[in-house]
Design a protein around this motif. Structure first.
Motif, PDB file in Angstrom:
ATOM      1  N   VAL B 197       0.836  -1.211   0.000  1.00 32.44           N
ATOM      2  CA  VAL B 197       0.000   0.000   0.000  1.00 32.44           C
ATOM      3  C   VAL B 197       0.865   1.254   0.000  1.00 32.44           C
ATOM      4  O   VAL B 197       0.614   2.190  -0.761  1.00 32.44           O
ATOM      5  N   SER B 198       1.909   1.292   0.813  1.00 35.29           N
ATOM      6  CA  SER B 198       2.733   2.509   0.845  1.00 35.29           C
ATOM      7  C   SER B 198       3.391   2.728  -0.504  1.00 35.29           C
ATOM      8  O   SER B 198       3.527   3.867  -0.962  1.00 35.29           O
ATOM      9  N   ALA B 199       3.780   1.645  -1.186  1.00 37.17           N
ATOM     10  CA  ALA B 199       4.398   1.792  -2.501  1.00 37.17           C
ATOM     11  C   ALA B 199       3.398   2.333  -3.516  1.00 37.17           C
ATOM     12  O   ALA B 199       3.714   3.241  -4.305  1.00 37.17           O
ATOM     13  N   VAL B 200       2.181   1.801  -3.506  1.00 38.41           N
ATOM     14  CA  VAL B 200       1.176   2.264  -4.470  1.00 38.41           C
ATOM     15  C   VAL B 200       0.765   3.698  -4.151  1.00 38.41           C
ATOM     16  O   VAL B 200       0.606   4.526  -5.046  1.00 38.41           O
ATOM     17  N   VAL B 201       0.610   3.998  -2.869  1.00 37.80           N
ATOM     18  CA  VAL B 201       0.223   5.358  -2.481  1.00 37.80           C
ATOM     19  C   VAL B 201       1.311   6.357  -2.862  1.00 37.80           C
ATOM     20  O   VAL B 201       1.028   7.485  -3.253  1.00 37.80           O
ATOM     21  N   ALA B 202       2.567   5.923  -2.748  1.00 43.96           N
ATOM     22  CA  ALA B 202       3.661   6.827  -3.105  1.00 43.96           C
ATOM     23  C   ALA B 202       3.680   7.114  -4.599  1.00 43.96           C
ATOM     24  O   ALA B 202       4.002   8.224  -5.026  1.00 43.96           O
ATOM     25  N   SER B 203       3.307   6.132  -5.423  1.00 46.04           N
ATOM     26  CA  SER B 203       3.411   6.339  -6.871  1.00 46.04           C
ATOM     27  C   SER B 203       2.106   6.783  -7.503  1.00 46.04           C
ATOM     28  O   SER B 203       2.114   7.649  -8.378  1.00 46.04           O
ATOM     29  N   ARG B 204       0.964   6.213  -7.087  1.00 52.56           N
ATOM     30  CA  ARG B 204      -0.301   6.545  -7.727  1.00 52.56           C
ATOM     31  C   ARG B 204      -1.409   6.761  -6.698  1.00 52.56           C
ATOM     32  O   ARG B 204      -2.379   6.013  -6.637  1.00 52.56           O
ATOM     33  N   PRO B 205      -1.289   7.799  -5.868  1.00 55.37           N
ATOM     34  CA  PRO B 205      -2.330   8.016  -4.855  1.00 55.37           C
ATOM     35  C   PRO B 205      -3.695   8.307  -5.482  1.00 55.37           C
ATOM     36  O   PRO B 205      -4.724   8.108  -4.843  1.00 55.37           O
ATOM     37  N   ASP B 206      -3.688   8.730  -6.738  1.00 53.71           N
ATOM     38  CA  ASP B 206      -4.959   9.100  -7.362  1.00 53.71           C
ATOM     39  C   ASP B 206      -5.851   7.908  -7.639  1.00 53.71           C
ATOM     40  O   ASP B 206      -7.062   8.064  -7.786  1.00 53.71           O
ATOM     41  N   ILE B 207      -5.299   6.701  -7.730  1.00 56.44           N
ATOM     42  CA  ILE B 207      -6.143   5.555  -8.080  1.00 56.44           C
ATOM     43  C   ILE B 207      -6.558   4.716  -6.887  1.00 56.44           C
ATOM     44  O   ILE B 207      -7.323   3.780  -7.031  1.00 56.44           O
ATOM     45  N   VAL B 208      -6.052   5.041  -5.706  1.00 57.91           N
ATOM     46  CA  VAL B 208      -6.338   4.208  -4.535  1.00 57.91           C
ATOM     47  C   VAL B 208      -7.687   4.615  -3.936  1.00 57.91           C
ATOM     48  O   VAL B 208      -7.828   5.706  -3.389  1.00 57.91           O
ATOM     49  N   VAL B 209      -8.663   3.712  -4.041  1.00 52.78           N
ATOM     50  CA  VAL B 209     -10.020   4.027  -3.581  1.00 52.78           C
ATOM     51  C   VAL B 209     -10.041   4.326  -2.084  1.00 52.78           C
ATOM     52  O   VAL B 209     -10.788   5.188  -1.628  1.00 52.78           O
ATOM     53  N   GLY B 210      -9.219   3.651  -1.315  1.00 50.91           N
ATOM     54  CA  GLY B 210      -9.204   3.851   0.126  1.00 50.91           C
ATOM     55  C   GLY B 210      -8.783   5.242   0.554  1.00 50.91           C
ATOM     56  O   GLY B 210      -9.014   5.645   1.697  1.00 50.91           O
ATOM     57  N   LEU B 211      -8.181   6.000  -0.351  1.00 53.81           N
ATOM     58  CA  LEU B 211      -7.721   7.336  -0.004  1.00 53.81           C
ATOM     59  C   LEU B 211      -8.750   8.418  -0.293  1.00 53.81           C
ATOM     60  O   LEU B 211      -8.495   9.589  -0.044  1.00 53.81           O
ATOM     61  N   ARG B 212      -9.885   8.028  -0.851  1.00 52.31           N
ATOM     62  CA  ARG B 212     -10.872   9.045  -1.233  1.00 52.31           C
ATOM     63  C   ARG B 212     -11.259   9.898  -0.037  1.00 52.31           C
ATOM     64  O   ARG B 212     -11.563   9.389   1.039  1.00 52.31           O
ATOM     65  N   GLY B 213     -11.240  11.205  -0.242  1.00 54.06           N
ATOM     66  CA  GLY B 213     -11.613  12.130   0.821  1.00 54.06           C
ATOM     67  C   GLY B 213     -10.527  12.365   1.838  1.00 54.06           C
ATOM     68  O   GLY B 213     -10.717  13.116   2.784  1.00 54.06           O
ATOM     69  N   SER B 214      -9.359  11.752   1.656  1.00 54.21           N
ATOM     70  CA  SER B 214      -8.287  11.936   2.634  1.00 54.21           C
ATOM     71  C   SER B 214      -7.267  12.950   2.130  1.00 54.21           C
ATOM     72  O   SER B 214      -7.294  13.358   0.973  1.00 54.21           O
ATOM     73  N   ARG B 215      -6.346  13.318   2.997  1.00 53.61           N
ATOM     74  CA  ARG B 215      -5.326  14.312   2.641  1.00 53.61           C
ATOM     75  C   ARG B 215      -4.416  13.823   1.533  1.00 53.61           C
ATOM     76  O   ARG B 215      -3.782  14.604   0.833  1.00 53.61           O
ATOM     77  N   LEU B 216      -4.316  12.504   1.397  1.00 54.11           N
ATOM     78  CA  LEU B 216      -3.366  11.961   0.436  1.00 54.11           C
ATOM     79  C   LEU B 216      -3.921  11.918  -0.985  1.00 54.11           C
ATOM     80  O   LEU B 216      -3.209  11.563  -1.908  1.00 54.11           O
ATOM     81  N   GLN B 217      -5.201  12.260  -1.135  1.00 51.72           N
ATOM     82  CA  GLN B 217      -5.779  12.231  -2.469  1.00 51.72           C
ATOM     83  C   GLN B 217      -6.469  13.559  -2.733  1.00 51.72           C
ATOM     84  O   GLN B 217      -7.649  13.721  -2.441  1.00 51.72           O
ATOM     85  N   PRO B 218      -5.739  14.512  -3.295  1.00 46.67           N
ATOM     86  CA  PRO B 218      -6.320  15.833  -3.590  1.00 46.67           C
ATOM     87  C   PRO B 218      -7.566  15.677  -4.435  1.00 46.67           C
ATOM     88  O   PRO B 218      -7.585  14.880  -5.364  1.00 46.67           O
ATOM     89  N   ALA B 219      -8.601  16.423  -4.146  1.00 47.20           N
ATOM     90  CA  ALA B 219      -9.907  16.237  -4.782  1.00 47.20           C
ATOM     91  C   ALA B 219      -9.816  16.291  -6.298  1.00 47.20           C
ATOM     92  O   ALA B 219     -10.502  15.563  -7.000  1.00 47.20           O
ATOM     93  N   ALA B 220      -8.937  17.138  -6.795  1.00 47.07           N
ATOM     94  CA  ALA B 220      -8.867  17.297  -8.253  1.00 47.07           C
ATOM     95  C   ALA B 220      -8.416  16.014  -8.932  1.00 47.07           C
ATOM     96  O   ALA B 220      -8.741  15.762 -10.083  1.00 47.07           O
TER      97      ALA B 220
END
Lengths: 94, 228
Positions: B197-220
């Motif tokens: 998860v940390s590897a995917v979040v580091a490279s493609r935070p935009d596609i991780v559904v679990g990050l929706r609405g969090s600081r790690l996934q800017p709304a845009a």
């Protein structure tokens, strides 16, 4: 996205076709508890036990190559079903 | 080894199958909202990776081994509904092609590994993700989610055994044993889940559904799904 998919598939191939040969053959948690607490004998063979890839071998062969092949076939089948299914569910997007 | 045929009697196995089928039907409908042209391939990829990783048992001491479930991983990456479907694909292929897990026990295994473990992994991650702001932080939360999902699945089995176990056992003893060994296995699950998860979040935070609405996934950057 393509890079991520390629990386993931490569890792899967290495895991299933290579690393799995070095996997521990000790009974897993459930099996161990079943043995220790006397219900392991209740387990019956699956109706699929006669399948050619049963137990992650090809036709029951013990050879490492057989295990690797079974793993790789599993990877290919899972990829086909997995990618296909989610594309189907996703449907057409604007 | 997933639950083989014969451990749980047919009535409870059938009930589990019906419950699983009902929840999966809902999952198919709900997953559509989380699946777009980026998450759908990620779901397929998760299934492949989890299938492969489940083949690599690791020792946990005392002559026992464990393997990844991948339920928390799938839930975090593609959401709980698609996550259930990912694990179900893996379990079904394992049961049909490799006789790994019984056929009449497929419902049982789906309930434990594709539903209970997925939901626990998802809920824990979503509770913790609001407190983190880095990929490493997300990895730690994912690790905890993965860790907890394993004994949760084990307890789900104990409940099924209480209802329909075919051999008389001391339920307390089995619960303690299942819980104990699966806490150990959960450590391995947590480590693998956290790292991936940390590897995917580091490279493609935009596609991780679990990050929706969090600081790690800017709304845009959040995937906009337009229903067809």
């Amino acid at each position: 996205m393509k890079r991520l998919v390629l990386l993931g598939l490569t890792m899967a191939v290495v895991l299933a076709g290579g690393l799995s040969l070095y996997a521990s053959s000790a009974p897993d948690g459930l099996e161990r508890v079943a043995q220790d607490h006397g219900f392991a004998a209740a387990g019956t063979e699956s109706a699929a036990a006669g399948a050619v890839l049963a137990d992650y071998t090809v036709a029951g062969s013990d050879a490492p190559l057989s295990g690797a092949m079974a793993g790789l076939i599993g990877v290919v089948v899972t990829a086909a079903v997995g990618f296909g299914l989610f594309r189907l569910i996703r449907g057409r997007q604007n | 080894m997933h639950v083989p045929d014969g451990f749980i009697d047919l009535p409870v196995s059938l009930a589990a199958l019906l419950v699983a089928a009902g929840i999966l039907a809902i999952a198919v409908v709900k997953a559509r909202a989380d699946l777009d042209d980026r998450t759908a391939p990620l779901a397929g990829l998760s299934a492949v990776f989890i299938f492969a990783a489940q083949m690599v048992n690791f020792p946990v001491g005392a002559g026992t081994s464990g393997h990844l479930i991948g339920a928390a991983l799938a839930a975090i990456l593609v959401g709980p509904w698609a996550g259930m479907l990912v694990l179900t694909v893996v379990l079904t292929i394992q049961a049909l092609l490799f006789a790994d897990g019984g056929l009449s026990a497929l419902g049982i295994n789906v309930v434990n590994l594709a539903i209970v473990a997925v939901l626990v992994g998802w809920v824990v991650f979503r509770l913790g993700v609001r407190f983190v702001g880095t990929p490493a932080g997300a990895g730690v939360v994912a690790g905890v989610a993965g860790f907890l999902s394993v004994p949760a699945a084990a307890m789900s089995f104990v409940a099924e055994y209480a209802l329909g176990g075919t051999a008389p056992v001391s339920l307390e003893a089995v619960a303690a044993a299942m819980g104990g060994v699966h806490l150990l296995i959960g450590v391995g699950e947590g480590i693998i889940t956290g790292l991936v998860v940390s590897a995917v979040v580091a490279s493609r935070p935009d596609i991780v559904v679990g990050l929706r609405g969090s600081r790690l996934q800017p709304a845009a950057a959040t995937a906009q799904v337009v229903p067809a």
